[in-house]
Scaffold this motif. Structure first.
Motif, PDB file in Angstrom:
ATOM      1  N   SER B 606     -32.241 -66.403 -21.441  1.00 28.37           N
ATOM      2  CA  SER B 606     -30.962 -66.413 -20.225  1.00 28.37           C
ATOM      3  C   SER B 606     -29.934 -68.004 -20.282  1.00 28.37           C
ATOM      4  O   SER B 606     -28.835 -67.975 -20.001  1.00 28.37           O
ATOM      5  CB  SER B 606     -31.089 -66.006 -18.315  1.00 28.37           C
ATOM      6  OG  SER B 606     -30.484 -66.566 -17.773  1.00 28.37           O
ATOM      7  N   THR B 635     -34.890 -61.250 -26.760  1.00 28.61           N
ATOM      8  CA  THR B 635     -35.293 -60.521 -25.010  1.00 28.61           C
ATOM      9  C   THR B 635     -35.773 -60.001 -24.868  1.00 28.61           C
ATOM     10  O   THR B 635     -35.708 -57.975 -25.481  1.00 28.61           O
ATOM     11  CB  THR B 635     -33.586 -60.833 -24.234  1.00 28.61           C
ATOM     12  OG1 THR B 635     -33.782 -60.963 -22.889  1.00 28.61           O
ATOM     13  CG2 THR B 635     -32.654 -60.178 -25.160  1.00 28.61           C
ATOM     14  N   LEU B 640     -29.581 -58.917 -19.743  1.00 33.08           N
ATOM     15  CA  LEU B 640     -29.554 -60.126 -20.995  1.00 33.08           C
ATOM     16  C   LEU B 640     -29.245 -59.820 -21.589  1.00 33.08           C
ATOM     17  O   LEU B 640     -27.549 -60.218 -22.624  1.00 33.08           O
ATOM     18  CB  LEU B 640     -30.816 -61.043 -21.096  1.00 33.08           C
ATOM     19  CG  LEU B 640     -30.198 -62.132 -21.796  1.00 33.08           C
ATOM     20  CD1 LEU B 640     -29.264 -63.024 -21.000  1.00 33.08           C
ATOM     21  CD2 LEU B 640     -31.190 -63.295 -21.835  1.00 33.08           C
ATOM     22  N   ARG B 643     -25.095 -58.849 -22.414  1.00 35.69           N
ATOM     23  CA  ARG B 643     -24.874 -59.964 -21.695  1.00 35.69           C
ATOM     24  C   ARG B 643     -24.549 -60.806 -23.280  1.00 35.69           C
ATOM     25  O   ARG B 643     -23.200 -61.285 -23.651  1.00 35.69           O
ATOM     26  CB  ARG B 643     -24.933 -61.202 -21.298  1.00 35.69           C
ATOM     27  CG  ARG B 643     -24.228 -61.860 -19.678  1.00 35.69           C
ATOM     28  CD  ARG B 643     -24.411 -61.979 -19.014  1.00 35.69           C
ATOM     29  NE  ARG B 643     -26.165 -62.619 -18.687  1.00 35.69           N
ATOM     30  CZ  ARG B 643     -26.143 -63.622 -18.986  1.00 35.69           C
ATOM     31  NH1 ARG B 643     -25.407 -64.539 -18.928  1.00 35.69           N
ATOM     32  NH2 ARG B 643     -27.516 -64.284 -18.183  1.00 35.69           N
TER      33      ARG B 643
END
Lengths: 440, 652
Positions: B606, B635, B640, B643
């Motif tokens: 992150s 991940t 995330l 993103r």
């Protein structure tokens, strides 16, 4: 294995409680709460408790979209208000607003109209909420006043200087109550900062700062003609209303952006001096004790605009250099101190002593207090905080700034004669003919 | 006349294309095309959009030369409104003539528009054609003519409007009434009072809608000036609400002291429910005669009138109102008392502070408490010598009020007194109140009061030492820091804990508080308890982020040095979060070395996305892509991943 989480008594919030910054703020709030300028409504006006139907203010809503739905919901919370009708040129919005009203009262009584004139013709309606796009605000307010209604109108309330003057004249002549939807006039943090400026606690005031966002002017668009929907679904002629004609195109149905702010700032520019200036410039006018005048000079300066009142106080419109206090910031500077505040409700000042008595923090710019102030004035016939005169001058300050930006040069304005002395080019931009049959 | 090819119109007009649609863009005035080019557009077969913009620009550039080209457009359903934008703005009388000519020819809505424009231009030569149109069969046309005549507002217009009152159809009534009042208002403003009154009275007598009759009545009162009082009183005494409402508004507008006096005399004669409303209107009048009337109502009015009067005194009162307000402030009627206290706290007039402090020595009981509160609320610093002794008053309400005032007004000297009282008292509730006041005053005064607070941290009672730590934390500075660091070694664990808490949030005044770095590092390395070490670490991270002397690479280096000491995931997560906010390649390097630690892997991913999601000094786009691809592939957090994907696509 035991959890490795930190002991509860050492939580982050707990350890933060002695931060000196927060400590000073709490200090500033303590003790002198009552010194806050009066914002909360007077209970003596009959708000508390049940209100008999005969004492209620009967209201209609005109042009109820996104913002209008919020303000309508604030009116619906007031026990001395009865909303009975909605007018909107778009069927979907009419129905959604009706459902909101009916749900509040547990019936299906709310009437709907496509044409605002039918709603205004109802003799039982005392007051109206006007939340159409800015294109309609001044004309709808004028129609309402002539029909004997009091008006709460969203901002920007006018499209140019001539409309601003006409609005003030109309509400003087008709003796109706007008409140512009500039609700920051009724929020404690802004009122507190203004009081510091007006009562000399900052020393002699010399500069007020506003963030109107988007110091540029762009005219609303014209798109290729599309087949218009049935008039019951969208009444395009009524939607255009006072705006000069153009063919139907669904892209123009965002009333929020259509013909906004001076008639120059629109679909492609967004924002402009009027959108936020009607709030933050208005607050600067208030702080500078200029509710019945406007700056006499306007000068674009890079990404800023500098204006000056006859009193010598400077008004700076700028987008940069603000403390992180949220949207719609204002800053007032005097010879001995300064204060800055914005929408998160915090107030920063040159000295903690200035903040003593600032009262509770209210962020998020709710309209509750402002709506209440309007309703109280409907009963007392007094002038609300953002009455037509106040709105007229703060809007003129924004329109004159817009004209200076469009012309790209320094302008002088005479707030007595309401003209740019000796400047034919600027004077031509003071007004704009309205499409037939509308007038102000 | 020369004509341009279509594409040249666009060039000439500065039109830009957006999605294939012309964007009506009003250029900066300096870039506007010359009038000749704009006229050429109107004379060409150009698109309506181009012609519309040409009209808008002629509003700025147009002269009498443009009028003959604009005039025919008044009959064009789509472009008439654009043409009037130009014609209303062009100052040349040729524009008036064109509008007058069109007013004689057009019908329906287009005609209404032209009549509206004649009104906006206030063209006196337009009166004949407008007068004729007052009798148009189309009520919208006749109404527009009436309002336009109202805008022109000269004697001829007034005469035409008055004449039409006699025989107008009902559909014309509202617009005719509006026109009459507009015209009469203009006559009144021009000093032609008799003519104005004649028109107002004619409108009042006519069969007009209620609103327009009210407007005429307002004008008739204002035109009479002081002699308008009887008509004003008639409204205030009328049974119907609209007339009373009008009276309340005009009662604020009509100047003259005699009017004020007349309204005051009328106050008692109104029904009780109306009296507070008229009192509010009176209070908006600037005359000196108002205050005695409001004061009288505040003394002896019926309950609602009295409450209203007390509220109004905040705005219209002066120092002479203090005794009346003080009496109301302790009245049994709670609403009245609350309102009076509010008014006293906000009353701005000169001499109010002196009037309040004058009473302070004599007052007893509830009134003394109110006065003390007011000293604080009004920030009457000069009253401190009288307020301070009240801290030991036998009446608890008086003591509390004094404490509240000292909290606001107190300075260095009061810190000593508050600390002394705090150490002396054994009453828990009293102690809590004193502690609050002590923290407020010392925090406001700052480092100057440290010496006055030190007796607290040296006191035998642990609870007092804790309060001392709190107070010192609020003050800050080197001397306070030294005392709080010493308190971390206090023999009592609770005192140690409070001292550690205070240190962990210490860095809040720059640059004088940077010295806290060393004690925090010491705590982190050798704190007596694990919790102390954690707080030391958190405080140190906070210090690192705030110390303006450090640049981001230096901050990364300090965190790198800490990492071997971090054992708990929460500590590592805090460090990773801090690294993610440091926009330097060194932070990226260090974060990547932490990814293998399974306890914090997701936090690392992150933070990496935060870091490389936008430009990072010294880091190439390719390396940013590599980092994001790694995050996407490894991940387990879908949000995330999305993103990171978006960030990857945004890198050009």
């Amino acid at each position: 294995m035991k959890s490795k989480s930190l002991p509860p008594n050492f939580s982050r919030s707990e350890t933060s409680r002695l931060s000196r910054r927060a400590f000073l703020r709490s200090t500033a709030r303590a003790g002198a709460v009552l010194a806050l300028p009066q914002i909360l409504p007077a209970a003596v006006l009959g708000r508390a408790g049940a209100v008999p139907p005969s004492e209620r203010i009967v209201m209609g809503g005109i042009g109820i979209g996104g913002r209008g739905s919020y303000v309508l919901s604030v009116f619906l919370q007031e026990p001395d208000v009865q909303v009975v009708a909605i007018a909107d040129v778009q069927a979907a919005r009419r129905q959604a607003a009706k459902q909101r009203v009916d749900a509040r009262y547990g019936n299906s009584d709310c009437a709907t109209y496509r044409d605002l004139r039918e709603l205004l013709a109802r003799p039982d309606i005392d007051a109206v909420l006007i939340a159409t796009g800015p294109n309609w605000h001044a004309v709808a307010s004028t129609l309402a006043a002539e029909a004997g209604k009091d008006v709460y109108c969203e901002k920007p309330c006018t499209k140019n200087i001539a409309e601003s003057l006409a609005l003030a004249e109309t509400f003087r002549r008709t003796a109706r109550v007008f409140q512009a939807g500039t609700q920051r006039r009724s929020l404690p943090n802004f009122a507190f900062a203004v009081e510091l400026a007006r009562t000399g606690r900052l020393g002699k005031l010399h500069t007020v700062h506003a963030q109107p966002l988007g110091l540029k002017t762009v005219m609303s668009g014209w798109y290729p003609a599309e087949p218009p929907p049935p008039v019951e679904e969208v009444d395009w002629d009524l939607y255009l209303g006072p705006a000069a004609w153009r063919p139907f195109n669904r892209k123009l149905l965002s009333a929020f952006h259509f013909e906004k702010g001076g008639g120059f700032v629109g679909a492609l520019g967004g924002g402009g001096v009027l959108e936020w200036g009607s709030h933050c410039v208005d607050l600067c006018q208030w702080a500078a004790d200029a509710d019945h005048t406007a700056p006499v000079e306007y000068e674009p300066a890079g990404n800023r605009l500098h204006a000056r009142y006859a009193s010598g106080v400077k008004l700076v419109m700028r987008d940069d250099g603000w403390l992180p206090l949220g949207s719609c910031p204002v800053r007032f500077e005097g010879e001995t101190g300064w204060v800055e505040t914005a929408d998160n409700g915090d107030i920063e000042a040159s000295s903690p002593d200035l903040l003593v008595g600032r009262g509770a923090k209210i962020g998020g710019y709710p309209a509750d207090f402002h709506v209440r102030n309007f309703l109280d004035c409907v009963k007392t016939r007094g002038q609300p905080r953002a009455n037509a005169e106040v709105a007229c001058w703060s809007h003129i300050a924004c329109h004159a700034a817009n004209i200076a930006l469009l012309l790209g040069r320094k302008l002088r304005y005479d707030p007595v004669k309401n003209e740019f002395p000796g400047d034919a080019e600027a004077n031509r931009l003071r007004g704009e003919a309205l499409r037939e049959p509308w007038r102000v | 006349m020369k004509t341009f090819p279509a594409f040249l119109y666009r060039v000439a007009l500065g039109l830009t294309l957006l999605g294939g649609a012309p964007n009506l863009r009003l250029l900066p005035a300096a870039e506007l095309p010359p009038e000749r080019a704009l006229i050429a557009v109107l004379q060409s077969p150009a698109d309506p959009a181009d012609k519309a913009l040409a009209c808008r620009q002629l509003a700025i550039r147009g002269t009498r030369n443009a009028v003959p080209v604009l005039a025919p457009l008044l009959a064009d359903t789509n472009l008439a409104s654009w043409a009037r934008i130009a014609l209303e703005a062009i100052p040349d009388p040729a524009a008036d003539a064109a509008l007058r000519e069109a007013a004689g020819k057009l019908q329906g809505r287009l005609l209404v528009g032209v009549l509206n424009s004649l009104g906006r231009r206030r063209d006196p030569q337009g009166v004949p054609v407008l007068t004729a149109r007052l009798r148009d069969a189309d009520p919208e046309v006749a109404g527009a003519a009436a309002v336009a005549l109202g805008h022109i507002g000269n004697e001829a217009a007034a005469a035409a409007l008055k004449a039409r009152l006699a025989d107008a159809p009902e559909a014309l009534d509202a617009a005719l009434g509006e026109g009459c009042v507009r015209a009469a208002d203009q006559l009144r403003a021009a000093g032609r009072t008799a003519a104005a009154l004649e028109l107002y009275e004619a409108a009042r007598a006519a069969r007009l809608p209620l609103q327009q009759r009210l407007e005429a009545t307002r004008g008739a009162i204002l035109a009479r000036q002081a002699d308008g009082l009887p008509l004003l009183l008639e409204q205030l005494r009328a049974e119907d609400k609209p007339a009373f409402a009008l009276g309340l508004r005009v009662a604020r507008e009509l100047p003259c002291v005699a009017v004020t006096e007349g309204l005051i005399r009328a106050l008692d004669q109104l029904p009780p429910a109306r009296q507070p409303l008229l009192l509010r209107a009176l209070a908006d009048r600037p005359d000196a005669a108002v205050l005695p009337a409001v004061l009288q109502a505040a003394r002896v009015g019926a309950p609602e009138l009295r409450r209203t009067a007390v509220e109004l005194l905040e705005h219209c009162g002066d120092a002479t109102c203090v005794p009346v307000l003080l009496e109301a402030a302790t009245a049994a009627d709670r609403d009245l008392a609350r309102t009076a206290r509010t008014s006293l706290a906000r009353l701005r007039a000169a001499g109010v502070d002196a009037a309040l402090t004058d009473q302070l020595d004599r007052a007893r009981g509830a009134q003394r408490a109110v006065l003390l509160e007011l000293c604080g609320q009004r920030r009457i610093t000069s009253a401190l010598p009288m307020v301070e002794p009240a801290l030991q008053d036998p009446d608890p309400a008086v003591r509390r009020a004094a404490l509240q005032a000292v909290s606001v007004l107190g300075g260095e000297a009061q810190v000593t007194e508050l600390a002394r009282l705090y150490m002396e008292t054994r009453d828990e509730a009293r102690r809590a109140e004193l502690e609050g006041a002590l923290l407020e005053v010392s925090g406001r005064v700052g480092a100057r009061v440290v010496a006055r607070l030190l007796p607290l941290v040296r006191h035998t009672e642990p609870a007092v030492r804790i309060t001392g730590v709190h107070a010192l934390a609020g003050v800050g500075g080197a001397q306070a820091l030294e005392a709080v660091v010493a308190a971390t070694r206090d023999p009592v664990e609770a005192v140690q804990d409070e001292a550690v808490r205070a240190l962990s949030t210490w860095p809040n005044n720059w640059p004088e508080d940077v010295a806290v770095a060393e004690p925090l590092l010491t705590l982190m390395k050798s704190g007596a308890k694990r919790a102390h070490q954690v707080l030391g670490f958190r405080g140190y991270l906070q210090y690192l982020q705030a110390d303006k002397r450090l640049d981001d690479p230096a901050r990364v280096e300090r965190i790198r040095e800490l990492l071997p000491r971090l054992q708990w995931p929460e500590e590592k997560q805090a460090a990773i979060s801090a690294l993610g906010a440091l926009r330097t390649a060194a932070a990226l390097d260090l974060l990547q070395t932490l990814a293998p630690d399974a306890a914090v892997t997701e936090e690392v991913w992150s933070a990496l996305v935060n870091l490389v999601g936008r430009d990072l000094p010294g880091v190439s786009p390719e390396r940013r892509r590599e980092v994001l691809r790694e995050v996407i592939s490894r991940t387990r957090n879908e949000s995330l991943r999305r993103r990171a994907q978006q960030a990857l696509e945004a890198i050009r």
